[in-house]
Design a protein around this motif. Sequence first.
Motif, PDB file in Angstrom:
ATOM      1  N   SER A 188       0.482  -1.160   0.385  1.00  0.00           N
ATOM      2  CA  SER A 188       0.231   0.295  -0.137  1.00  0.00           C
ATOM      3  C   SER A 188       0.424   1.457   0.400  1.00  0.00           C
ATOM      4  O   SER A 188       2.274   1.099   0.719  1.00  0.00           O
ATOM      5  CB  SER A 188      -0.788   0.056   1.240  1.00  0.00           C
ATOM      6  N   VAL A 189       0.441   2.142  -0.541  1.00  0.00           N
ATOM      7  CA  VAL A 189       0.836   3.471  -0.624  1.00  0.00           C
ATOM      8  C   VAL A 189       0.383   4.801  -0.152  1.00  0.00           C
ATOM      9  O   VAL A 189      -1.166   4.251  -0.795  1.00  0.00           O
ATOM     10  CB  VAL A 189       1.957   4.222  -1.599  1.00  0.00           C
ATOM     11  N   PRO A 190       0.343   5.387   0.891  1.00  0.00           N
ATOM     12  CA  PRO A 190      -1.233   6.384   1.281  1.00  0.00           C
ATOM     13  C   PRO A 190      -0.996   7.280   0.022  1.00  0.00           C
ATOM     14  O   PRO A 190      -0.182   7.987  -0.898  1.00  0.00           O
ATOM     15  CB  PRO A 190      -0.186   7.208   2.339  1.00  0.00           C
ATOM     16  N   SER A 191      -2.624   7.716  -0.323  1.00  0.00           N
ATOM     17  CA  SER A 191      -2.621   8.587  -0.955  1.00  0.00           C
ATOM     18  C   SER A 191      -1.964   9.614  -0.615  1.00  0.00           C
ATOM     19  O   SER A 191      -1.365  10.464   0.573  1.00  0.00           O
ATOM     20  CB  SER A 191      -3.472   8.959  -1.706  1.00  0.00           C
ATOM     21  N   LEU A 192      -1.992  11.344  -2.572  1.00  0.00           N
ATOM     22  CA  LEU A 192      -1.278  12.057  -1.482  1.00  0.00           C
ATOM     23  C   LEU A 192      -2.272  12.935  -0.457  1.00  0.00           C
ATOM     24  O   LEU A 192      -1.635  13.799   0.331  1.00  0.00           O
ATOM     25  CB  LEU A 192      -1.280  13.333  -2.510  1.00  0.00           C
ATOM     26  N   ASP A 193      -3.613  13.051  -0.924  1.00  0.00           N
ATOM     27  CA  ASP A 193      -4.682  13.720   0.463  1.00  0.00           C
ATOM     28  C   ASP A 193      -4.232  12.997   1.665  1.00  0.00           C
ATOM     29  O   ASP A 193      -4.410  13.590   2.792  1.00  0.00           O
ATOM     30  CB  ASP A 193      -5.731  13.281  -0.310  1.00  0.00           C
ATOM     31  N   GLU A 194      -4.406  11.129   1.391  1.00  0.00           N
ATOM     32  CA  GLU A 194      -4.002  11.200   3.462  1.00  0.00           C
ATOM     33  C   GLU A 194      -2.420  11.396   3.450  1.00  0.00           C
ATOM     34  O   GLU A 194      -1.913  11.678   4.749  1.00  0.00           O
ATOM     35  CB  GLU A 194      -3.848   9.754   2.874  1.00  0.00           C
ATOM     36  N   LEU A 195      -1.417  11.499   2.859  1.00  0.00           N
ATOM     37  CA  LEU A 195      -0.074  11.985   3.105  1.00  0.00           C
ATOM     38  C   LEU A 195      -0.299  13.805   3.737  1.00  0.00           C
ATOM     39  O   LEU A 195       0.268  13.759   4.427  1.00  0.00           O
ATOM     40  CB  LEU A 195       1.063  12.117   2.374  1.00  0.00           C
ATOM     41  N   ARG A 196      -1.093  14.931   2.740  1.00  0.00           N
ATOM     42  CA  ARG A 196      -0.692  15.893   3.139  1.00  0.00           C
ATOM     43  C   ARG A 196      -2.030  16.147   5.215  1.00  0.00           C
ATOM     44  O   ARG A 196      -1.265  16.141   5.487  1.00  0.00           O
ATOM     45  CB  ARG A 196      -2.117  16.209   2.399  1.00  0.00           C
ATOM     46  N   ARG A 197      -3.044  15.406   5.079  1.00  0.00           N
ATOM     47  CA  ARG A 197      -3.709  15.300   6.190  1.00  0.00           C
ATOM     48  C   ARG A 197      -3.125  14.516   7.446  1.00  0.00           C
ATOM     49  O   ARG A 197      -2.998  15.142   8.869  1.00  0.00           O
ATOM     50  CB  ARG A 197      -4.985  13.256   6.424  1.00  0.00           C
ATOM     51  N   GLY A 198      -2.054  13.711   7.142  1.00  0.00           N
ATOM     52  CA  GLY A 198      -0.732  13.268   8.933  1.00  0.00           C
ATOM     53  C   GLY A 198      -0.067  14.395   8.573  1.00  0.00           C
ATOM     54  O   GLY A 198      -0.207  14.656   9.793  1.00  0.00           O
ATOM     55  N   PHE A 199       0.526  14.618   7.671  1.00  0.00           N
ATOM     56  CA  PHE A 199       1.463  16.729   7.676  1.00  0.00           C
ATOM     57  C   PHE A 199       1.005  16.916   8.694  1.00  0.00           C
ATOM     58  O   PHE A 199       1.333  17.474  10.021  1.00  0.00           O
ATOM     59  CB  PHE A 199       2.711  16.359   7.146  1.00  0.00           C
ATOM     60  N   ALA A 200      -0.578  17.043   8.309  1.00  0.00           N
ATOM     61  CA  ALA A 200      -1.086  18.700   8.863  1.00  0.00           C
ATOM     62  C   ALA A 200      -1.474  17.939  10.714  1.00  0.00           C
ATOM     63  O   ALA A 200      -1.985  18.671  11.210  1.00  0.00           O
ATOM     64  CB  ALA A 200      -3.086  18.713   8.222  1.00  0.00           C
ATOM     65  N   GLU A 201      -2.599  16.378  10.783  1.00  0.00           N
ATOM     66  CA  GLU A 201      -2.225  16.413  11.935  1.00  0.00           C
ATOM     67  C   GLU A 201      -1.738  16.206  12.844  1.00  0.00           C
ATOM     68  O   GLU A 201      -1.304  16.751  13.850  1.00  0.00           O
ATOM     69  CB  GLU A 201      -2.723  14.650  11.822  1.00  0.00           C
ATOM     70  N   LEU A 202       0.100  15.743  12.152  1.00  0.00           N
ATOM     71  CA  LEU A 202       0.981  15.501  13.016  1.00  0.00           C
ATOM     72  C   LEU A 202       1.154  17.187  13.696  1.00  0.00           C
ATOM     73  O   LEU A 202       1.681  17.936  14.839  1.00  0.00           O
ATOM     74  CB  LEU A 202       2.050  15.032  12.683  1.00  0.00           C
ATOM     75  N   PHE A 203       2.362  18.080  12.182  1.00  0.00           N
ATOM     76  CA  PHE A 203       1.820  19.643  13.034  1.00  0.00           C
ATOM     77  C   PHE A 203       1.064  20.125  13.974  1.00  0.00           C
ATOM     78  O   PHE A 203       1.484  20.967  14.728  1.00  0.00           O
ATOM     79  CB  PHE A 203       2.233  20.101  12.053  1.00  0.00           C
ATOM     80  N   THR A 204      -0.270  19.743  13.489  1.00  0.00           N
ATOM     81  CA  THR A 204      -1.166  20.562  14.409  1.00  0.00           C
ATOM     82  C   THR A 204      -0.865  20.145  15.934  1.00  0.00           C
ATOM     83  O   THR A 204      -1.105  20.598  16.825  1.00  0.00           O
ATOM     84  CB  THR A 204      -2.603  19.934  13.809  1.00  0.00           C
ATOM     85  N   GLY A 205      -1.211  18.802  16.009  1.00  0.00           N
ATOM     86  CA  GLY A 205      -0.525  18.271  16.930  1.00  0.00           C
ATOM     87  C   GLY A 205       0.893  18.648  18.074  1.00  0.00           C
ATOM     88  O   GLY A 205       0.951  18.800  19.905  1.00  0.00           O
ATOM     89  N   MET A 206       1.414  19.080  17.714  1.00  0.00           N
ATOM     90  CA  MET A 206       2.816  19.491  17.620  1.00  0.00           C
ATOM     91  C   MET A 206       2.356  21.281  18.633  1.00  0.00           C
ATOM     92  O   MET A 206       2.701  21.651  19.135  1.00  0.00           O
ATOM     93  CB  MET A 206       4.189  19.804  16.953  1.00  0.00           C
ATOM     94  N   GLY A 207       0.701  21.329  18.123  1.00  0.00           N
ATOM     95  CA  GLY A 207       0.531  22.807  18.912  1.00  0.00           C
ATOM     96  C   GLY A 207       1.376  23.966  17.585  1.00  0.00           C
ATOM     97  O   GLY A 207       1.378  25.348  18.223  1.00  0.00           O
ATOM     98  N   LEU A 208       1.367  23.703  16.658  1.00  0.00           N
ATOM     99  CA  LEU A 208       2.262  24.762  16.331  1.00  0.00           C
ATOM    100  C   LEU A 208       1.556  25.341  15.393  1.00  0.00           C
ATOM    101  O   LEU A 208      -0.165  25.551  14.441  1.00  0.00           O
ATOM    102  CB  LEU A 208       3.468  24.037  14.663  1.00  0.00           C
ATOM    103  N   ALA A 209       1.281  26.438  15.423  1.00  0.00           N
ATOM    104  CA  ALA A 209       0.829  27.907  14.636  1.00  0.00           C
ATOM    105  C   ALA A 209       0.183  28.001  13.598  1.00  0.00           C
ATOM    106  O   ALA A 209       1.378  27.481  12.299  1.00  0.00           O
ATOM    107  CB  ALA A 209       0.787  29.542  15.294  1.00  0.00           C
ATOM    108  N   GLY A 210      -1.251  28.092  13.152  1.00  0.00           N
ATOM    109  CA  GLY A 210      -1.646  27.794  11.420  1.00  0.00           C
ATOM    110  C   GLY A 210      -1.073  26.191  10.921  1.00  0.00           C
ATOM    111  O   GLY A 210      -2.014  25.781   9.710  1.00  0.00           O
ATOM    112  N   PHE A 211      -1.489  25.471  10.891  1.00  0.00           N
ATOM    113  CA  PHE A 211      -2.078  24.181  11.139  1.00  0.00           C
ATOM    114  C   PHE A 211      -3.212  23.356  11.314  1.00  0.00           C
ATOM    115  O   PHE A 211      -3.560  23.354  12.198  1.00  0.00           O
ATOM    116  CB  PHE A 211      -1.156  23.046  11.413  1.00  0.00           C
TER     117      PHE A 211
END
Length: 221
Positions: A188-211
């Motif tokens: 399996s290879v995640p889609s671009l959309d799934e990778l976008r969401r994964g990165f955004a969720e990771l940065f959001t979880g870090m509490g970084l502004a703007g994500f």
Amino acid sequence: MSSRSTGAPTPGRQAPDGGRAERIADAALALLAERGLRGLTHRAVDEAAGLPQGSTSNHARTRLALLRAVVRRQAERESVLLTPPGRPGDATAAGTPEELTEALAHALHEYLTAHRPLLVARYELALEATRRPELREIYDEAGRGFRDPLVALMRALGSPEPERHALSLVAWCDGLMFSCIAGSYHASVPSLDELRRGFAELFTGMGLAGFAAPECGDDAR
């Protein structure tokens, strides 16, 4: 698996830049992915690169010297791969949170879809580095070229713990890549959309502004 699949020159053809050192290192990377470390010999590299016997030995006298050259070439190719089209820097040079998320998602997706053998070669080298301190040194040196910019990026994004957040980012990417190349998700290879969401969720979880996690898209796998 041919050398073409890793971006290495096909036997008998000159590398695009005419560099014999790059030609040898690219052939060695292809062999690592195809045959593992046991298949990496000076003679085999000569054959894979389409060079006269003895060419690899002249360039790298010992096996350690060859491995060091391969680690450097691996880092060079990963640096190019992680450079978004039209940008002078790497994926971390994106300005806004949206641009950064998009750049990272595209880089990871490209790696997982078009450069899978290069990842296999990287794992072979990483494991060998755990057994050979003399290789560990050059492997860690190459790794700092990726790690230090990520720490600087986390700091620029307002992270209160840039070192820890950089480690979390690297661990997430490495874990996903290993799972999709050699682990239980190898088919399996995640889609671009799934990778976008994964990165955004990771940065959001870090509490970084703007994500913020984006809405689900329609990207195909």
